[in-house]
Design a protein around this motif. Structure first.
Motif, PDB file in Angstrom:
ATOM      1  N   VAL A  51       0.866  -1.183   0.000  1.00 24.96           N
ATOM      2  CA  VAL A  51       0.000   0.000   0.000  1.00 24.96           C
ATOM      3  C   VAL A  51       0.901   1.230   0.000  1.00 24.96           C
ATOM      4  CG1 VAL A  51      -1.815   1.284   1.193  1.00 24.96           C
ATOM      5  CG2 VAL A  51      -1.784  -1.221   1.314  1.00 24.96           C
ATOM      6  N   VAL A  52       0.726   2.086  -0.998  1.00 31.90           N
ATOM      7  CA  VAL A  52       1.532   3.306  -1.087  1.00 31.90           C
ATOM      8  C   VAL A  52       0.610   4.513  -1.190  1.00 31.90           C
ATOM      9  CG1 VAL A  52       3.514   2.154  -2.133  1.00 31.90           C
ATOM     10  CG2 VAL A  52       1.759   3.126  -3.606  1.00 31.90           C
ATOM     11  N   GLY A  53       1.011   5.609  -0.589  1.00 30.99           N
ATOM     12  CA  GLY A  53       0.240   6.837  -0.650  1.00 30.99           C
ATOM     13  C   GLY A  53       0.710   7.718  -1.797  1.00 30.99           C
ATOM     14  N   LEU A  54      -0.194   7.977  -2.743  1.00 30.54           N
ATOM     15  CA  LEU A  54       0.127   8.853  -3.881  1.00 30.54           C
ATOM     16  C   LEU A  54      -1.073   9.739  -4.175  1.00 30.54           C
ATOM     17  CD1 LEU A  54       1.942   6.460  -6.417  1.00 30.54           C
ATOM     18  CD2 LEU A  54       2.978   8.301  -5.091  1.00 30.54           C
ATOM     19  N   ALA A  55      -1.400  10.621  -3.250  1.00 29.88           N
ATOM     20  CA  ALA A  55      -2.548  11.510  -3.435  1.00 29.88           C
ATOM     21  C   ALA A  55      -2.096  12.758  -4.191  1.00 29.88           C
ATOM     22  CB  ALA A  55      -3.166  11.870  -2.091  1.00 29.88           C
ATOM     23  N   ARG A  56      -1.727  12.563  -5.460  1.00 31.21           N
ATOM     24  CA  ARG A  56      -1.284  13.684  -6.287  1.00 31.21           C
ATOM     25  C   ARG A  56      -1.661  13.421  -7.738  1.00 31.21           C
ATOM     26  NH1 ARG A  56       4.225  11.795  -4.070  1.00 31.21           N
ATOM     27  NH2 ARG A  56       5.038  10.369  -5.639  1.00 31.21           N
TER      28      ARG A  56
END
Length: 212
Positions: free
Chosen positions: A61-66
């Motif tokens: 799970v990786v965070g990429l809110a862009r």
């Protein structure tokens, strides 16, 4: 395959669908990465809770809110079998980027006419994305519903006249999903024979029949 789970309306269960699809594929020994593109970070919170519970990682799970997802998701997809994007509500630039990255977009909706109306802007974004990605596949997913209720049936009938169409598989409003979210687990880990687990398996199978 890159699957984006998107709807501009919040509270329709995007993270539940995204996490459990990723988990079902991982259970089938597929290499999976889930991108948490929601600034609220629900999937990341689930992953952190899983670590606190001492449970092994079953998918990344990786965070990429862009809004660079259309560049970054395909790069991640090179090293895995499936990428699942848990999209944001009400952030058009992020949604556009996710749509440009995706092979398949799933639109979770609850069994309510209001959810159908609220999807109009989402459908406009899909039409816009298809200018650049005409091969983009989209489907509605009835989520948080009682399959035999009148409102669920009416919502399914309404969406049947839409493009995109609605999947036959539905996901119920079940305590098991809330318990799984709190404990960093998947419903299949709690009880692999439960109705909730069977619903996810059925949804995954239906996706497999249309997957590019």
């Amino acid at each position: 395959m890159i699957v984006a789970v998107l709807n501009q309306k919040g509270g329709v269960g995007k993270s539940t669908v995204a996490l459990h699809l990723a988990g079902e594929w991982a259970r089938r020994e597929k290499r999976v990465v889930l991108i948490d593109a929601d600034p609220q970070g629900s999937a990341l919170n689930w992953s952190q809770q899983r670590a606190r519970e001492g449970l092994g990682r079953i998918f990344g799970v990786v965070g990429l809110a862009r809004d660079t997802l259309h560049n970054e998701a395909p790069e991640l997809a090179r090293s895995v079998d499936h990428v699942v994007i848990d999209g944001p509500p009400r952030v058009a630039s992020l949604m556009r980027s996710a749509l440009l990255a995706a092979d398949l977009v799933l639109i979770p909706v609850q069994p309510s006419p209001f959810d159908g109306w609220a999807s109009a802007e989402m459908l406009a974004l899909i039409a816009e994305a298809r200018i650049y990605r005409p091969q983009l596949i989209a489907r509605f997913v009835l989520n948080r519903c009682g399959a035999r209720t009148v409102i669920a049936r009416q919502t399914a009938e309404t969406l049947a006249d839409h493009d995109p169409p609605v999947f036959a598989s539905t996901v119920g409003q079940r305590v098991a999903f809330a318990s799984a979210a709190r404990s960093g687990r998947l419903v299949s880990e709690i009880n692999s024979r439960s109705p909730a687990a069977r619903e996810i398996t059925a949804l995954c199978a239906e996706i497999g029949r249309i997957a590019p």
